[in-house]
Scaffold this active site. Structure first.
Site, PDB file in Angstrom:
ATOM      1  CG  HIS A   1      -1.830   1.106   1.382  1.00  0.00           C
ATOM      2  ND1 HIS A   1      -1.852   1.921   2.490  1.00  0.00           N
ATOM      3  CD2 HIS A   1      -2.793   1.564   0.550  1.00  0.00           C
ATOM      4  CE1 HIS A   1      -2.796   2.822   2.350  1.00  0.00           C
ATOM      5  NE2 HIS A   1      -3.391   2.638   1.187  1.00  0.00           N
ATOM      6  NE  ARG A   2      -2.000   5.672   1.181  1.00  0.00           N
ATOM      7  CZ  ARG A   2      -2.574   6.303   2.197  1.00  0.00           C
ATOM      8  NH1 ARG A   2      -1.839   7.038   3.012  1.00  0.00           N
ATOM      9  NH2 ARG A   2      -3.865   6.216   2.406  1.00  0.00           N
TER      10      ARG A   2
ATOM     11  CD  GLU B   1      -2.653   2.438  -3.305  1.00  0.00           C
ATOM     12  OE1 GLU B   1      -3.618   3.214  -3.376  1.00  0.00           O
ATOM     13  OE2 GLU B   1      -1.721   2.588  -2.494  1.00  0.00           O
TER      14      GLU B   1
ATOM     15  CG  ASP C   1      -2.767   7.073  -3.462  1.00  0.00           C
ATOM     16  OD1 ASP C   1      -3.899   6.564  -3.570  1.00  0.00           O
ATOM     17  OD2 ASP C   1      -1.968   6.782  -2.542  1.00  0.00           O
TER      18      ASP C   1
ATOM     19  CG  HIS D   1      -3.326   9.155   0.170  1.00  0.00           C
ATOM     20  ND1 HIS D   1      -4.005   9.878   1.131  1.00  0.00           N
ATOM     21  CD2 HIS D   1      -4.111   8.091  -0.133  1.00  0.00           C
ATOM     22  CE1 HIS D   1      -5.155   9.281   1.395  1.00  0.00           C
ATOM     23  NE2 HIS D   1      -5.249   8.203   0.639  1.00  0.00           N
TER      24      HIS D   1
ATOM     25  CD  GLU E   1      -7.019   5.329  -4.526  1.00  0.00           C
ATOM     26  OE1 GLU E   1      -7.897   6.077  -4.046  1.00  0.00           O
ATOM     27  OE2 GLU E   1      -6.346   4.543  -3.826  1.00  0.00           O
TER      28      GLU E   1
ATOM     29  CE  LYS F   1      -6.405   8.831  -2.908  1.00  0.00           C
ATOM     30  NZ  LYS F   1      -7.235   7.998  -2.035  1.00  0.00           N
TER      31      LYS F   1
ATOM     32  CG  ASP G   1       0.093   0.562   5.550  1.00  0.00           C
ATOM     33  OD1 ASP G   1      -0.363   0.717   4.401  1.00  0.00           O
ATOM     34  OD2 ASP G   1      -0.240   1.280   6.511  1.00  0.00           O
TER      35      ASP G   1
END
Length: 280
Positions: free
Chosen positions: A43-44, A70, A72, A85, A144, A146, A270
């Site tokens: 995640h990120r 992932e 953003d 993000h 993603e 955003k 994460d």
């Protein structure tokens, strides 16, 4: 007892033990196969170990052998696709203000790492192009969009960035584009129908209906809800509509274990090692 009857009974017992053992092995093999098929999605980036949405976090994801990471995407004032993000720079940099009010060069002057740890001082806000160039062929990427309503035309710009790098026809869903803005995903799907699209959904006590899933499946290959919504029944229904699911965001081992047990297709986390300890 006649000798032939003893041999017959012994043979039956042996076959029963063999059969039971064989079933057990098959079940274990199936379980391991299912676990191997559950993607680890950092995640990120591996944001539990490095500042989110930075090259350091993406590199850590690769080092930890996560299959995907992932990120953003938003846009700068002058139209550059940037990876961050929040719609403001306040939380993750030493600056203050709306992302859309900064030029690309102004965003590059910000420190995007010190807030996490002095070890990462000087980390920059990367562009989507930089990330695609650095990790093409090295990692799957879940992109993603955003708050796309703030950035008219962002779907076309992201599509163009992928096409320019011949990444718009990825094998095995190595590149996926997703958003909470479902109209944006319909738009993206119309621009690049070859690209896998994901629909994000925040937690809802009402859950998600079959009518909603049918609608999502008309343009999306993935339905990725908040992990709190996931049940075994929902996973089965998602699969029945021909979609896969990558719920978000795991930050504890118990949640990872539960999601693995109900057969999700990927876990956005994460901490990549929570999904598979070998990714530590």
């Amino acid at each position: 007892m006649p000798r032939f009857l003893f041999i017959l009974i012994t043979g039956v017992l042996f076959m029963g033990v063999f059969s039971t053992s064989g079933e057990s092995v098959s079940a274990n093999e199936l379980k391991n196969k299912d676990r191997q098929q559950t993607l680890t999605i950092a995640h990120r980036g591996a944001s539990g170990y490095a500042p989110e949405n930075t090259m350091a976090a993406f590199e850590k994801s690769v080092d930890m052998k996560a299959e995907m990471f992932e990120l953003d995407v938003q846009m700068s004032k002058d139209g550059e696709l940037v990876v961050i993000h929040d719609t403001t720079v306040d939380r993750t940099t030493n600056g203050s203000g709306q992302v859309k009010d900064f030029t690309y060069e102004e965003l590059r002057q910000l420190d995007a790492g010190s807030w996490f740890s002095e070890e990462f001082a000087g980390e920059k806000i990367p562009t989507l192009g930089e990330v695609l160039d650095a990790y093409k062929g090295r990692s799957g990427i879940l992109i993603e969009l955003k708050s796309p309503s703030l950035y008219p035309g962002i779907e076309q710009k992201v599509a163009a960035a992928l096409v320019a790098r011949n990444m718009h026809k990825p094998e095995n869903d190595k590149i996926i584009v997703q958003s909470f803005d479902h109209e944006s995903m319909k738009t993206f799907h119309s621009i690049l129908p070859s690209m896998p699209v994901g629909v994000l959904l925040g937690y809802s006590e009402e859950g998600v209906s079959n009518e909603q899933l049918a609608n999502f499946s008309s343009y999306a290959e993935y339905f990725n809800p908040n992990k709190a919504m996931i049940t075994g029944d929902l996973v089965n229904r998602i699969h029945e509509f021909g979609m896969k699911t990558h719920p978000y965001t795991v930050r504890d081992q118990e949640s990872a274990n539960f999601l693995l047990s109900v057969g999700v297709d990927g876990i956005i986390t994460d901490f990549p090692d929570y999904v598979d300890p070998h990714k530590g």
